[in-house]
Motif scaffolding. Structure first.
Motif, mmCIF file in Angstrom:
data_model
loop_
_atom_site.group_PDB
_atom_site.id
_atom_site.type_symbol
_atom_site.label_atom_id
_atom_site.label_comp_id
_atom_site.label_asym_id
_atom_site.label_seq_id
_atom_site.Cartn_x
_atom_site.Cartn_y
_atom_site.Cartn_z
ATOM 1 N N SER A 1 0.815 -1.219 0.000
ATOM 2 C CA SER A 1 0.000 0.000 0.000
ATOM 3 C C SER A 1 0.847 1.267 0.000
ATOM 4 O O SER A 1 1.915 1.333 0.609
ATOM 5 N N THR A 2 0.350 2.276 -0.678
ATOM 6 C CA THR A 2 0.980 3.601 -0.653
ATOM 7 C C THR A 2 0.272 4.522 0.340
ATOM 8 O O THR A 2 0.687 5.656 0.555
ATOM 9 N N VAL A 3 -0.766 4.025 0.962
ATOM 10 C CA VAL A 3 -1.544 4.807 1.929
ATOM 11 C C VAL A 3 -1.104 4.429 3.332
ATOM 12 O O VAL A 3 -1.058 3.243 3.674
ATOM 13 N N PHE A 4 -0.774 5.401 4.153
ATOM 14 C CA PHE A 4 -0.226 5.147 5.481
ATOM 15 C C PHE A 4 -1.137 4.277 6.333
ATOM 16 O O PHE A 4 -0.675 3.432 7.087
ATOM 17 N N ILE A 5 -2.423 4.470 6.217
ATOM 18 C CA ILE A 5 -3.358 3.779 7.103
ATOM 19 C C ILE A 5 -3.422 2.274 6.839
ATOM 20 O O ILE A 5 -3.828 1.504 7.701
ATOM 21 N N TYR A 6 -3.007 1.836 5.643
ATOM 22 C CA TYR A 6 -3.051 0.412 5.310
ATOM 23 C C TYR A 6 -1.639 -0.152 5.188
ATOM 24 O O TYR A 6 -0.670 0.596 5.020
ATOM 25 N N CYS A 7 -1.542 -1.467 5.227
ATOM 26 C CA CYS A 7 -0.224 -2.113 5.178
ATOM 27 C C CYS A 7 -0.116 -3.043 3.974
ATOM 28 O O CYS A 7 0.222 -2.607 2.886
ATOM 29 N N GLY A 8 -0.439 -4.322 4.150
ATOM 30 C CA GLY A 8 -0.309 -5.283 3.058
ATOM 31 C C GLY A 8 -1.584 -5.510 2.288
ATOM 32 O O GLY A 8 -1.606 -6.269 1.311
ATOM 33 N N CYS A 9 -2.658 -4.879 2.703
ATOM 34 C CA CYS A 9 -3.948 -5.041 2.025
ATOM 35 C C CYS A 9 -4.670 -3.696 2.010
ATOM 36 O O CYS A 9 -4.485 -2.874 2.907
ATOM 37 N N ILE A 10 -5.483 -3.513 1.012
ATOM 38 C CA ILE A 10 -6.332 -2.327 0.973
ATOM 39 C C ILE A 10 -7.769 -2.776 0.766
ATOM 40 O O ILE A 10 -8.018 -3.854 0.210
ATOM 41 N N PRO A 11 -8.735 -1.999 1.197
ATOM 42 C CA PRO A 11 -10.129 -2.369 0.952
ATOM 43 C C PRO A 11 -10.428 -2.391 -0.552
ATOM 44 O O PRO A 11 -9.977 -1.512 -1.291
#
Length: 204
Positions: free
Chosen positions: A171-181
Protein backbone atom coordinates in the motif's frame (compact mmCIF):
# COMPACT_ATOMS: atom_id res chain seq x y z
CA UNK A 1 -5.84 6.69 121.16
CA UNK A 2 -6.95 7.01 117.59
CA UNK A 3 -4.38 8.02 114.99
CA UNK A 4 -5.21 10.95 112.73
CA UNK A 5 -3.53 11.08 109.30
CA UNK A 6 -3.09 14.41 107.55
CA UNK A 7 -5.09 15.06 104.41
CA UNK A 8 -3.66 16.44 101.15
CA UNK A 9 -5.01 19.36 99.18
CA UNK A 10 -7.19 17.07 97.04
CA UNK A 11 -8.77 15.42 100.00
CA UNK A 12 -6.77 12.21 99.73
CA UNK A 13 -5.47 10.71 102.91
CA UNK A 14 -1.72 10.97 102.96
CA UNK A 15 0.37 7.86 102.94
CA UNK A 16 0.45 6.04 106.21
CA UNK A 17 2.25 2.96 107.44
CA UNK A 18 -0.17 0.71 105.60
CA UNK A 19 -0.14 2.52 102.22
CA UNK A 20 -0.18 0.13 99.28
CA UNK A 21 2.94 -0.13 97.13
CA UNK A 22 2.73 2.05 94.00
CA UNK A 23 -0.34 3.79 95.37
CA UNK A 24 1.67 6.89 96.22
CA UNK A 25 -0.47 7.32 99.23
CA UNK A 26 -3.70 7.60 97.27
CA UNK A 27 -6.84 6.59 99.06
CA UNK A 28 -10.23 5.38 97.81
CA UNK A 29 -11.10 8.78 96.32
CA UNK A 30 -8.10 8.79 93.95
CA UNK A 31 -8.75 5.19 92.99
CA UNK A 32 -12.31 6.07 92.05
CA UNK A 33 -10.97 8.87 89.85
CA UNK A 34 -8.73 6.42 88.03
CA UNK A 35 -11.66 4.11 87.50
CA UNK A 36 -13.67 6.98 86.06
CA UNK A 37 -10.86 7.80 83.61
CA UNK A 38 -10.63 4.16 82.52
CA UNK A 39 -14.39 3.97 82.04
CA UNK A 40 -14.35 7.17 79.98
CA UNK A 41 -11.58 5.77 77.74
CA UNK A 42 -13.50 2.54 77.16
CA UNK A 43 -16.67 4.47 76.33
CA UNK A 44 -14.76 6.63 73.83
CA UNK A 45 -13.30 3.51 72.19
CA UNK A 46 -16.73 1.90 71.92
CA UNK A 47 -18.23 5.10 70.48
CA UNK A 48 -15.48 5.25 67.83
CA UNK A 49 -16.08 1.61 66.90
CA UNK A 50 -19.82 2.18 66.66
CA UNK A 51 -19.28 5.22 64.41
CA UNK A 52 -16.99 3.17 62.13
CA UNK A 53 -19.59 0.40 61.87
CA UNK A 54 -22.26 2.98 61.04
CA UNK A 55 -20.14 4.48 58.24
CA UNK A 56 -19.41 1.05 56.74
CA UNK A 57 -23.10 0.11 56.96
CA UNK A 58 -24.17 3.36 55.28
CA UNK A 59 -21.57 3.56 52.52
CA UNK A 60 -20.91 -0.13 52.10
CA UNK A 61 -17.60 -1.89 51.71
CA UNK A 62 -15.46 -1.11 48.64
CA UNK A 63 -16.55 -3.31 45.77
CA UNK A 64 -14.11 -5.87 44.52
CA UNK A 65 -13.58 -6.08 40.80
CA UNK A 66 -13.60 -9.73 39.75
CA UNK A 67 -10.73 -11.00 37.67
CA UNK A 68 -11.05 -9.87 34.07
CA UNK A 69 -11.85 -12.62 31.58
CA UNK A 70 -11.32 -12.80 27.86
CA UNK A 71 -14.04 -13.59 25.34
CA UNK A 72 -14.52 -13.59 21.57
CA UNK A 73 -16.70 -10.91 20.00
CA UNK A 74 -19.21 -11.50 17.22
CA UNK A 75 -16.56 -10.31 14.75
CA UNK A 76 -14.16 -12.98 16.01
CA UNK A 77 -12.00 -10.50 17.87
CA UNK A 78 -10.49 -10.53 21.35
CA UNK A 79 -12.97 -9.10 23.83
CA UNK A 80 -13.57 -8.27 27.48
CA UNK A 81 -16.25 -10.26 29.30
CA UNK A 82 -18.56 -8.08 31.38
CA UNK A 83 -19.62 -9.02 34.89
CA UNK A 84 -23.01 -10.27 33.67
CA UNK A 85 -21.11 -13.08 31.86
CA UNK A 86 -23.18 -12.41 28.71
CA UNK A 87 -21.84 -9.18 27.24
CA UNK A 88 -18.55 -9.35 25.35
CA UNK A 89 -17.17 -5.95 24.35
CA UNK A 90 -14.16 -5.35 22.06
CA UNK A 91 -10.80 -5.09 23.79
CA UNK A 92 -10.45 -1.52 22.50
CA UNK A 93 -13.66 -0.64 24.35
CA UNK A 94 -11.92 -1.02 27.72
CA UNK A 95 -10.73 2.22 29.36
CA UNK A 96 -11.94 4.34 26.45
CA UNK A 97 -13.88 6.72 28.68
CA UNK A 98 -17.26 5.14 27.87
CA UNK A 99 -18.95 2.69 30.25
CA UNK A 100 -20.06 -0.07 27.91
CA UNK A 101 -20.67 -2.87 30.44
CA UNK A 102 -23.89 -2.56 32.44
CA UNK A 103 -22.01 -2.15 35.74
CA UNK A 104 -19.22 -0.04 34.21
CA UNK A 105 -16.46 -2.49 35.04
CA UNK A 106 -14.79 -1.83 31.68
CA UNK A 107 -13.86 1.61 33.09
CA UNK A 108 -12.95 0.42 36.58
CA UNK A 109 -10.09 2.29 38.22
CA UNK A 110 -8.19 -0.94 38.86
CA UNK A 111 -8.07 -1.51 35.08
CA UNK A 112 -7.52 2.06 33.93
CA UNK A 113 -5.26 3.61 36.55
CA UNK A 114 -2.03 2.90 34.62
CA UNK A 115 -2.81 1.82 31.05
CA UNK A 116 -1.43 -0.40 29.56
CA UNK A 117 0.37 -1.80 32.64
CA UNK A 118 -2.86 -2.16 34.61
CA UNK A 119 -4.64 -3.98 31.76
CA UNK A 120 -4.79 -7.78 31.61
CA UNK A 121 -2.29 -9.20 29.13
CA UNK A 122 -4.95 -10.56 26.81
CA UNK A 123 -6.14 -7.01 26.06
CA UNK A 124 -2.72 -5.72 24.96
CA UNK A 125 -0.62 -6.32 21.83
CA UNK A 126 2.89 -4.96 21.44
CA UNK A 127 4.17 -3.18 18.35
CA UNK A 128 7.59 -3.44 16.74
CA UNK A 129 8.65 -0.54 18.94
CA UNK A 130 8.58 -1.98 22.49
CA UNK A 131 7.39 1.37 23.81
CA UNK A 132 4.27 1.24 21.62
CA UNK A 133 1.18 -0.90 22.11
CA UNK A 134 -2.33 -1.38 20.75
CA UNK A 135 -5.42 -3.21 21.91
CA UNK A 136 -5.48 -6.89 21.00
CA UNK A 137 -8.51 -6.52 18.73
CA UNK A 138 -6.63 -3.96 16.61
CA UNK A 139 -4.07 -6.53 15.50
CA UNK A 140 -4.58 -7.99 12.01
CA UNK A 141 -7.55 -5.73 11.31
CA UNK A 142 -6.05 -4.37 8.09
CA UNK A 143 -5.25 -0.98 9.60
CA UNK A 144 -1.83 0.40 10.48
CA UNK A 145 -2.51 0.96 14.18
CA UNK A 146 1.13 0.74 15.30
CA UNK A 147 2.31 3.25 12.72
CA UNK A 148 4.99 0.91 11.37
CA UNK A 149 2.67 -1.89 10.17
CA UNK A 150 4.16 -4.23 12.77
CA UNK A 151 0.60 -5.09 13.87
CA UNK A 152 -0.19 -6.30 10.35
CA UNK A 153 3.03 -7.70 8.87
CA UNK A 154 5.67 -10.26 9.81
CA UNK A 155 8.01 -10.81 11.53
CA UNK A 156 6.30 -9.09 14.47
CA UNK A 157 2.78 -10.26 13.60
CA UNK A 158 1.57 -13.16 11.51
CA UNK A 159 -1.85 -12.35 10.11
CA UNK A 160 -4.12 -14.45 7.91
CA UNK A 161 -4.43 -13.66 4.21
CA UNK A 162 -6.46 -10.66 3.17
CA UNK A 163 -10.16 -11.24 3.62
CA UNK A 164 -12.72 -11.22 0.80
CA UNK A 165 -13.24 -7.49 1.11
CA UNK A 166 -9.51 -6.71 0.74
CA UNK A 167 -6.89 -6.65 -2.02
CA UNK A 168 -3.32 -7.67 -1.25
CA UNK A 169 -0.66 -5.23 -2.44
CA UNK A 170 2.10 -2.97 -1.04
CA UNK A 171 0.00 0.00 0.00
CA UNK A 172 0.98 3.60 -0.65
CA UNK A 173 -1.54 4.81 1.93
CA UNK A 174 -0.23 5.15 5.48
CA UNK A 175 -3.36 3.78 7.10
CA UNK A 176 -3.05 0.41 5.31
CA UNK A 177 -0.22 -2.11 5.18
CA UNK A 178 -0.31 -5.28 3.06
CA UNK A 179 -3.95 -5.04 2.02
CA UNK A 180 -6.33 -2.33 0.97
CA UNK A 181 -10.13 -2.37 0.95
CA UNK A 182 -11.51 -3.46 -2.43
CA UNK A 183 -13.73 -0.40 -2.32
CA UNK A 184 -10.60 1.60 -3.23
CA UNK A 185 -9.94 -0.43 -6.39
CA UNK A 186 -10.50 1.16 -9.79
CA UNK A 187 -11.28 4.59 -8.40
CA UNK A 188 -8.61 6.22 -10.58
CA UNK A 189 -6.40 6.83 -7.52
CA UNK A 190 -3.20 4.90 -6.81
CA UNK A 191 -3.35 3.04 -3.52
CA UNK A 192 -0.86 0.24 -4.36
CA UNK A 193 2.76 0.96 -5.25
CA UNK A 194 2.43 -1.44 -8.22
CA UNK A 195 -0.84 0.13 -9.42
CA UNK A 196 -2.52 -3.27 -9.13
CA UNK A 197 -5.50 -1.61 -7.46
CA UNK A 198 -6.29 0.06 -10.77
CA UNK A 199 -5.34 -2.65 -13.28
CA UNK A 200 -5.66 -6.04 -11.55
CA UNK A 201 -8.07 -5.67 -8.68
CA UNK A 202 -11.59 -6.70 -9.74
CA UNK A 203 -13.13 -4.09 -7.46
CA UNK A 204 -15.73 -4.49 -4.73
Amino acid sequence: MNKVFPKGEDGCIAAGPKALPGGEGCGPLCCSRRGACLSAFLLLLLATLAALIAVVTTLGLPSRTPGAQACTTLTNRTGFLCRDRRSCIPASGVCDGVRTCTHGEDEDESLCRDVPHSLPRFLVARCGDPASWIYADQKCDGTNNCGDCSDELSPVTVCPACGPGWWRCPSTVFIYCGCIPRSLCRDHVQHCSDWSDEYACPGP
